[in-house]
Write a protein that holds these residues in place. Structure first.
Motif, PDB file in Angstrom:
ATOM      1  N   SER B  75       0.850  -1.199   0.000  1.00 62.94           N
ATOM      2  CA  SER B  75       0.000   0.000   0.000  1.00 62.94           C
ATOM      3  C   SER B  75       0.883   1.246   0.000  1.00 62.94           C
ATOM      4  N   ALA B  76       0.357   2.306  -0.559  1.00 60.37           N
ATOM      5  CA  ALA B  76       1.082   3.589  -0.578  1.00 60.37           C
ATOM      6  C   ALA B  76       0.823   4.307   0.736  1.00 60.37           C
ATOM      7  N   THR B  77       1.846   4.912   1.290  1.00 58.39           N
ATOM      8  CA  THR B  77       1.681   5.712   2.509  1.00 58.39           C
ATOM      9  C   THR B  77       1.137   7.093   2.109  1.00 58.39           C
ATOM     10  N   PRO B  78       0.631   7.865   3.066  1.00 55.17           N
ATOM     11  CA  PRO B  78       0.187   9.240   2.726  1.00 55.17           C
ATOM     12  C   PRO B  78       1.317  10.052   2.070  1.00 55.17           C
ATOM     13  N   ALA B  79       2.547   9.868   2.566  1.00 52.01           N
ATOM     14  CA  ALA B  79       3.684  10.588   1.954  1.00 52.01           C
ATOM     15  C   ALA B  79       3.901  10.118   0.518  1.00 52.01           C
ATOM     16  N   GLY B  80       3.722   8.827   0.286  1.00 56.62           N
ATOM     17  CA  GLY B  80       3.876   8.271  -1.057  1.00 56.62           C
ATOM     18  C   GLY B  80       2.823   8.800  -2.011  1.00 56.62           C
ATOM     19  N   ARG B  81       1.591   8.897  -1.522  1.00 54.88           N
ATOM     20  CA  ARG B  81       0.511   9.415  -2.372  1.00 54.88           C
ATOM     21  C   ARG B  81       0.765  10.890  -2.720  1.00 54.88           C
ATOM     22  N   ALA B  82       1.220  11.649  -1.714  1.00 54.08           N
ATOM     23  CA  ALA B  82       1.495  13.077  -1.953  1.00 54.08           C
ATOM     24  C   ALA B  82       2.636  13.236  -2.953  1.00 54.08           C
ATOM     25  N   ALA B  83       3.684  12.413  -2.782  1.00 56.06           N
ATOM     26  CA  ALA B  83       4.830  12.500  -3.696  1.00 56.06           C
ATOM     27  C   ALA B  83       4.425  12.125  -5.114  1.00 56.06           C
ATOM     28  N   PHE B  84       3.566  11.123  -5.235  1.00 57.29           N
ATOM     29  CA  PHE B  84       3.109  10.696  -6.560  1.00 57.29           C
ATOM     30  C   PHE B  84       2.294  11.810  -7.239  1.00 57.29           C
ATOM     31  N   GLU B  85       1.365  12.398  -6.472  1.00 60.72           N
ATOM     32  CA  GLU B  85       0.532  13.469  -7.041  1.00 60.72           C
ATOM     33  C   GLU B  85       1.399  14.650  -7.494  1.00 60.72           C
ATOM     34  N   GLN B  86       2.395  14.977  -6.672  1.00 58.63           N
ATOM     35  CA  GLN B  86       3.306  16.072  -7.005  1.00 58.63           C
ATOM     36  C   GLN B  86       4.095  15.741  -8.276  1.00 58.63           C
ATOM     37  N   HIS B  87       4.523  14.491  -8.376  1.00 57.85           N
ATOM     38  CA  HIS B  87       5.296  14.047  -9.533  1.00 57.85           C
ATOM     39  C   HIS B  87       4.443  14.133 -10.806  1.00 57.85           C
ATOM     40  N   VAL B  88       3.182  13.693 -10.688  1.00 62.48           N
ATOM     41  CA  VAL B  88       2.273  13.754 -11.836  1.00 62.48           C
ATOM     42  C   VAL B  88       2.070  15.208 -12.269  1.00 62.48           C
ATOM     43  N   ALA B  89       1.913  16.094 -11.292  1.00 61.65           N
ATOM     44  CA  ALA B  89       1.709  17.515 -11.618  1.00 61.65           C
ATOM     45  C   ALA B  89       2.923  18.075 -12.375  1.00 61.65           C
ATOM     46  N   LEU B  90       4.121  17.697 -11.912  1.00 62.45           N
ATOM     47  CA  LEU B  90       5.335  18.188 -12.579  1.00 62.45           C
ATOM     48  C   LEU B  90       5.465  17.608 -13.988  1.00 62.45           C
ATOM     49  N   LEU B  91       5.143  16.318 -14.123  1.00 65.58           N
ATOM     50  CA  LEU B  91       5.214  15.699 -15.458  1.00 65.58           C
ATOM     51  C   LEU B  91       4.211  16.354 -16.408  1.00 65.58           C
ATOM     52  N   ASN B  92       3.044  16.698 -15.876  1.00 62.39           N
ATOM     53  CA  ASN B  92       2.051  17.383 -16.713  1.00 62.39           C
ATOM     54  C   ASN B  92       2.567  18.735 -17.192  1.00 62.39           C
ATOM     55  N   LEU B  93       3.285  19.414 -16.297  1.00 64.59           N
ATOM     56  CA  LEU B  93       3.896  20.692 -16.680  1.00 64.59           C
ATOM     57  C   LEU B  93       4.898  20.491 -17.811  1.00 64.59           C
ATOM     58  N   ILE B  94       5.740  19.475 -17.634  1.00 71.20           N
ATOM     59  CA  ILE B  94       6.773  19.205 -18.643  1.00 71.20           C
ATOM     60  C   ILE B  94       6.128  18.763 -19.954  1.00 71.20           C
ATOM     61  N   ALA B  95       5.142  17.853 -19.850  1.00 71.78           N
ATOM     62  CA  ALA B  95       4.486  17.330 -21.060  1.00 71.78           C
ATOM     63  C   ALA B  95       3.760  18.430 -21.826  1.00 71.78           C
ATOM     64  N   GLY B  96       3.287  19.429 -21.084  1.00 73.12           N
ATOM     65  CA  GLY B  96       2.591  20.540 -21.733  1.00 73.12           C
ATOM     66  C   GLY B  96       3.526  21.570 -22.310  1.00 73.12           C
ATOM     67  N   GLY B  97       4.815  21.334 -22.145  1.00 76.45           N
ATOM     68  CA  GLY B  97       5.799  22.258 -22.695  1.00 76.45           C
ATOM     69  C   GLY B  97       5.971  23.509 -21.861  1.00 76.45           C
ATOM     70  N   HIS B  98       5.406  23.504 -20.641  1.00 78.01           N
ATOM     71  CA  HIS B  98       5.511  24.694 -19.796  1.00 78.01           C
ATOM     72  C   HIS B  98       6.817  24.744 -19.028  1.00 78.01           C
ATOM     73  N   GLY B  99       7.529  23.606 -19.037  1.00 77.93           N
ATOM     74  CA  GLY B  99       8.755  23.552 -18.258  1.00 77.93           C
ATOM     75  C   GLY B  99       9.833  24.482 -18.753  1.00 77.93           C
ATOM     76  N   ASP B 100       9.756  24.847 -20.021  1.00 76.16           N
ATOM     77  CA  ASP B 100      10.813  25.693 -20.569  1.00 76.16           C
ATOM     78  C   ASP B 100      10.535  27.183 -20.401  1.00 76.16           C
ATOM     79  N   GLU B 101       9.310  27.474 -19.889  1.00 73.89           N
ATOM     80  CA  GLU B 101       9.003  28.888 -19.660  1.00 73.89           C
ATOM     81  C   GLU B 101       9.634  29.345 -18.347  1.00 73.89           C
ATOM     82  N   PRO B 102      10.137  30.579 -18.317  1.00 74.18           N
ATOM     83  CA  PRO B 102      10.726  31.060 -17.058  1.00 74.18           C
ATOM     84  C   PRO B 102       9.661  31.111 -15.966  1.00 74.18           C
TER      85      PRO B 102
END
Lengths: 142, 108
Positions: B75-102
């Motif tokens: 099972s995922a711990t609360p910290a694991g779930r939070a880290a996963f959600e944060q990771h998904v949010a960052l990947l979405n930023l990168i996938a959307g091409g927003h990562g290269d914006e200042p």
């Protein structure tokens, strides 16, 4: 044109989405489990208060419910994936069901209707409704 | 003004561990064999990834004896779930091409 980093991020997100979807699909049994638990509770309360009046009758009904409960739990344990919030939802439904039987609906129906089947059927259905609600929420989620 | 890729969590950045966390995040608990088959890893490879995730505090592993059989639940711990959600949010930023914006992402 998306660059390599963007493509890699999209691929990771798609893989994660597939894994999450497949896992959620594997938890669809839980709605049936909640429904069966509610049905068991409905039958137990109804039979206990209308048909089984003697101590022997209560013991037979109690034994049958325990046996059915064991079968249901074994079936639940056989599944490899349990949905998020499963324990909390089941416990909430059980507390509402049993609490209302002990303190609210049970005493009221016994006082007003005695052993009449129709009022107890309605009361049992009302008390088992938290399981139905939880099952519907679960089905929508999975 | 940090590029989102620099904020990605190293413990779940590998594709296999990210998929393991995606599987665990979807459920309360899941059996070892199910995760192995879903993520398409060998027993030993999954064990290694789970050790890393458990060391990071993201996953809990429990063994339950049922008759002659031992079942391993994950099972995922609360910290694991939070880290996963944060990771998904960052990947979405990168996938959307927003990562290269200042100023696309800020340090949490």
């Amino acid at each position: 044109m998306p660059n390599e980093r963007e493509l890699s991020a999209r691929a990771a997100l798609e893989a994660a989405d597939r894994a999450g979807r497949r896992t959620r699909e594997a938890t669809s049994w839980y709605a049936t489990y909640l429904l069966a638990t509610g049905l068991l509770g409905f039958t137990w309360i109804l039979v206990l208060n209308t048909v089984a009046e003697s101590m022997a009758g209560h013991l037979v009904v109690g034994a049958a419910v325990v046996a059915a409960g064991i079968v249901l739990e074994r079936w639940a344990r056989a599944h490899a994936a349990h949905p998020r919030g499963a324990t909390r939802r089941r416990l909430t439904a059980m507390v509402v069901w049993f609490g209302s039987y002990l303190f609210v609906v049970g005493p009221l129906v016994r006082w007003q209707a005695g052993n009449a089947v129709a009022p107890w059927a309605a009361a049992s259905a009302l008390m088992a409704s938290p399981f139905l609600v939880a099952a519907l929420l679960e089905r929508r989620r999975s | 003004m940090t590029h989102p890729r620099k904020l990605l969590d190293g413990a779940i950045h590998s594709p296999a561990r990210f998929s393991v966390m995606a599987t665990l995040n979807a459920v309360e608990k899941v059996e070892f064999g199910f995760v192995r088959d879903t993520v398409e890893l060998s027993d030993s490879a999954l064990s290694q990834h789970l050790t890393k995730l458990a060391d990071a505090g993201y996953v809990e592993v429990s063994k339950v004896q049922e008759g002659r059989r031992t079942r391993t639940w994950l099972s995922a711990t609360p910290a694991g779930r939070a880290a996963f959600e944060q990771h998904v949010a960052l990947l979405n930023l990168i996938a959307g091409g927003h990562g290269d914006e200042p100023g696309a992402a800020t340090e949490p």
